[in-house]
Design a protein around this motif. Sequence first.
Motif, PDB file in Angstrom:
ATOM      1  N   VAL A   1      24.231  39.641  49.149  1.00 37.30           N
ATOM      2  CA  VAL A   1      24.487  38.828  47.960  1.00 37.30           C
ATOM      3  C   VAL A   1      25.477  37.736  48.323  1.00 37.30           C
ATOM      4  CG1 VAL A   1      24.042  40.668  46.278  1.00 37.30           C
ATOM      5  CG2 VAL A   1      26.348  40.337  47.159  1.00 37.30           C
ATOM      6  N   LEU A   2      25.403  36.648  47.608  1.00 40.79           N
ATOM      7  CA  LEU A   2      26.385  35.575  47.733  1.00 40.79           C
ATOM      8  C   LEU A   2      27.099  35.508  46.389  1.00 40.79           C
ATOM      9  CD1 LEU A   2      26.069  32.150  49.406  1.00 40.79           C
ATOM     10  CD2 LEU A   2      26.985  32.290  47.097  1.00 40.79           C
ATOM     11  N   VAL A   3      28.420  35.619  46.423  1.00 37.27           N
ATOM     12  CA  VAL A   3      29.208  35.646  45.188  1.00 37.27           C
ATOM     13  C   VAL A   3      30.088  34.403  45.115  1.00 37.27           C
ATOM     14  CG1 VAL A   3      30.883  36.939  43.818  1.00 37.27           C
ATOM     15  CG2 VAL A   3      29.247  38.175  45.263  1.00 37.27           C
ATOM     16  N   GLU A   4      29.928  33.671  44.019  1.00 40.13           N
ATOM     17  CA  GLU A   4      30.833  32.566  43.700  1.00 40.13           C
ATOM     18  C   GLU A   4      31.979  33.177  42.902  1.00 40.13           C
ATOM     19  OE1 GLU A   4      30.589  29.523  44.765  1.00 40.13           O
ATOM     20  OE2 GLU A   4      28.487  29.121  45.188  1.00 40.13           O
ATOM     21  N   LEU A   5      33.196  33.104  43.441  1.00 38.66           N
ATOM     22  CA  LEU A   5      34.360  33.810  42.891  1.00 38.66           C
ATOM     23  C   LEU A   5      34.980  33.125  41.674  1.00 38.66           C
ATOM     24  CD1 LEU A   5      35.965  34.495  46.367  1.00 38.66           C
ATOM     25  CD2 LEU A   5      34.841  36.197  44.914  1.00 38.66           C
ATOM     26  N   GLY A   6      34.433  32.005  41.279  1.00 39.09           N
ATOM     27  CA  GLY A   6      34.952  31.241  40.160  1.00 39.09           C
ATOM     28  C   GLY A   6      34.829  29.761  40.469  1.00 39.09           C
ATOM     29  N   PHE A   7      35.311  28.952  39.541  1.00 37.31           N
ATOM     30  CA  PHE A   7      35.220  27.490  39.684  1.00 37.31           C
ATOM     31  C   PHE A   7      36.592  26.941  40.041  1.00 37.31           C
ATOM     32  CE2 PHE A   7      31.457  28.596  37.441  1.00 37.31           C
ATOM     33  CZ  PHE A   7      30.518  27.643  37.787  1.00 37.31           C
ATOM     34  N   ILE A   8      36.653  26.249  41.167  1.00 33.98           N
ATOM     35  CA  ILE A   8      37.934  25.752  41.671  1.00 33.98           C
ATOM     36  C   ILE A   8      38.540  24.701  40.741  1.00 33.98           C
ATOM     37  CG2 ILE A   8      37.081  23.855  43.141  1.00 33.98           C
ATOM     38  CD1 ILE A   8      39.072  25.032  45.325  1.00 33.98           C
ATOM     39  N   ASN A   9      37.710  23.988  39.974  1.00 34.34           N
ATOM     40  CA  ASN A   9      38.261  22.981  39.063  1.00 34.34           C
ATOM     41  C   ASN A   9      38.462  23.525  37.650  1.00 34.34           C
ATOM     42  OD1 ASN A   9      35.451  23.020  38.927  1.00 34.34           O
ATOM     43  ND2 ASN A   9      35.293  20.861  38.365  1.00 34.34           N
ATOM     44  N   SER A  10      38.364  24.840  37.475  1.00 36.54           N
ATOM     45  CA  SER A  10      38.779  25.488  36.228  1.00 36.54           C
ATOM     46  C   SER A  10      40.185  26.033  36.474  1.00 36.54           C
ATOM     47  CB  SER A  10      37.828  26.648  35.889  1.00 36.54           C
ATOM     48  OG  SER A  10      38.487  27.590  35.071  1.00 36.54           O
ATOM     49  N   ALA A  11      41.146  25.586  35.680  1.00 33.88           N
ATOM     50  CA  ALA A  11      42.541  26.008  35.897  1.00 33.88           C
ATOM     51  C   ALA A  11      42.677  27.530  35.847  1.00 33.88           C
ATOM     52  CB  ALA A  11      43.451  25.358  34.866  1.00 33.88           C
TER      53      ALA A  11
ATOM     54  N   ASN B   1      43.819  29.450  39.186  1.00 34.71           N
ATOM     55  CA  ASN B   1      45.115  30.135  39.172  1.00 34.71           C
ATOM     56  C   ASN B   1      44.957  31.613  39.522  1.00 34.71           C
ATOM     57  OD1 ASN B   1      46.385  27.745  38.499  1.00 34.71           O
ATOM     58  ND2 ASN B   1      46.442  28.194  36.299  1.00 34.71           N
ATOM     59  N   TYR B   2      43.883  32.227  39.025  1.00 35.56           N
ATOM     60  CA  TYR B   2      43.657  33.648  39.275  1.00 35.56           C
ATOM     61  C   TYR B   2      43.286  33.900  40.740  1.00 35.56           C
ATOM     62  CZ  TYR B   2      41.822  38.381  38.746  1.00 35.56           C
ATOM     63  OH  TYR B   2      41.591  39.717  38.887  1.00 35.56           O
ATOM     64  N   MET B   3      42.319  33.149  41.253  1.00 29.30           N
ATOM     65  CA  MET B   3      41.820  33.454  42.607  1.00 29.30           C
ATOM     66  C   MET B   3      42.717  32.924  43.722  1.00 29.30           C
ATOM     67  SD  MET B   3      38.374  31.191  42.873  1.00 29.30           S
ATOM     68  CE  MET B   3      38.296  29.588  42.124  1.00 29.30           C
ATOM     69  N   THR B   4      43.743  32.150  43.381  1.00 28.67           N
ATOM     70  CA  THR B   4      44.686  31.707  44.412  1.00 28.67           C
ATOM     71  C   THR B   4      46.007  32.479  44.343  1.00 28.67           C
ATOM     72  OG1 THR B   4      45.527  29.901  43.025  1.00 28.67           O
ATOM     73  CG2 THR B   4      43.721  29.366  44.554  1.00 28.67           C
ATOM     74  N   SER B   5      46.164  33.296  43.296  1.00 28.98           N
ATOM     75  CA  SER B   5      47.403  34.086  43.179  1.00 28.98           C
ATOM     76  C   SER B   5      47.265  35.370  43.998  1.00 28.98           C
ATOM     77  CB  SER B   5      47.676  34.438  41.715  1.00 28.98           C
ATOM     78  OG  SER B   5      46.754  35.411  41.256  1.00 28.98           O
ATOM     79  N   GLU B   6      48.391  35.870  44.455  1.00 24.31           N
ATOM     80  CA  GLU B   6      48.382  37.125  45.231  1.00 24.31           C
ATOM     81  C   GLU B   6      47.815  38.263  44.388  1.00 24.31           C
ATOM     82  OE1 GLU B   6      51.583  40.077  47.434  1.00 24.31           O
ATOM     83  OE2 GLU B   6      52.119  37.967  47.160  1.00 24.31           O
ATOM     84  N   LYS B   7      48.243  38.334  43.130  1.00 28.29           N
ATOM     85  CA  LYS B   7      47.777  39.388  42.222  1.00 28.29           C
ATOM     86  C   LYS B   7      46.267  39.284  42.009  1.00 28.29           C
ATOM     87  CE  LYS B   7      48.697  41.226  37.562  1.00 28.29           C
ATOM     88  NZ  LYS B   7      47.523  40.975  36.746  1.00 28.29           N
ATOM     89  N   GLY B   8      45.794  38.073  41.759  1.00 27.53           N
ATOM     90  CA  GLY B   8      44.371  37.858  41.529  1.00 27.53           C
ATOM     91  C   GLY B   8      43.535  38.238  42.748  1.00 27.53           C
ATOM     92  N   GLN B   9      43.992  37.826  43.919  1.00 27.75           N
ATOM     93  CA  GLN B   9      43.252  38.138  45.141  1.00 27.75           C
ATOM     94  C   GLN B   9      43.214  39.636  45.391  1.00 27.75           C
ATOM     95  OE1 GLN B   9      44.808  35.640  48.291  1.00 27.75           O
ATOM     96  NE2 GLN B   9      43.841  33.823  47.438  1.00 27.75           N
ATOM     97  N   GLN B  10      44.322  40.330  45.103  1.00 28.32           N
ATOM     98  CA  GLN B  10      44.341  41.789  45.275  1.00 28.32           C
ATOM     99  C   GLN B  10      43.395  42.472  44.295  1.00 28.32           C
ATOM    100  OE1 GLN B  10      48.511  42.741  44.955  1.00 28.32           O
ATOM    101  NE2 GLN B  10      48.915  42.273  47.109  1.00 28.32           N
TER     102      GLN B  10
END
Length: 193
Positions: free
Chosen positions: A157-167, A171-180
């Motif tokens: 599967v290929l997963v798009e983890l979210g939209f980089i231009n959605s704040a 914010n979620y996928m670049t935060s340490e908590k979000g990535q964990q």
Amino acid sequence: MKGINLLAISIFSTAFLSFTPLNKKYIVIDAGHGGNDMGSVYGNFSEKDISLNIAKEIQRINESQGKYEVILTRDSDSSPTLFERTDQINKLNPEMVISLHVNSSPKAETPQQGFEVFVQNSEASKELADKISKKFKARTIEGRNLHILRETKASAVLVELGFINSAADRNYMTSEKGQQEIAQKFVEVINEN
């Protein structure tokens, strides 16, 4: 003397083999893009870095929780080609392949949000996509004719983890908590098999 050497070799071989798994099972996490290929970019954030950070976090968490060995198609800012990635994957013959990417919405003023899952046309891949979709409450599951899905023999599967231009997504996928949290959910999906 000869008998002692044979005995030592026999004991060593037995001990070594008892700690060596004979049928290792692999999961491949493909961190999209890399090197000069930045993928989607927003300000200082790039898809290649986000996908790699989350891939490494999946591997790290899985070491203590997983029953499979997680292999990354890249573990640094390198740029293996799609052919190199699928060649590596097919040689490993993994249980499953999860390719991580980050989306970008063409509507900059009202960007879309959320996970999307793309799948190849096989029942095992569709089942994996369904598990991921439920775990992440994905927006869509779609069939796509993408190299990593088409040329990989394992469930992929290929997963798009979210939209980089959605704040919110960024914010979620670049935060340490979000990535964990994202990595933990992937490890849970992997180990449901």
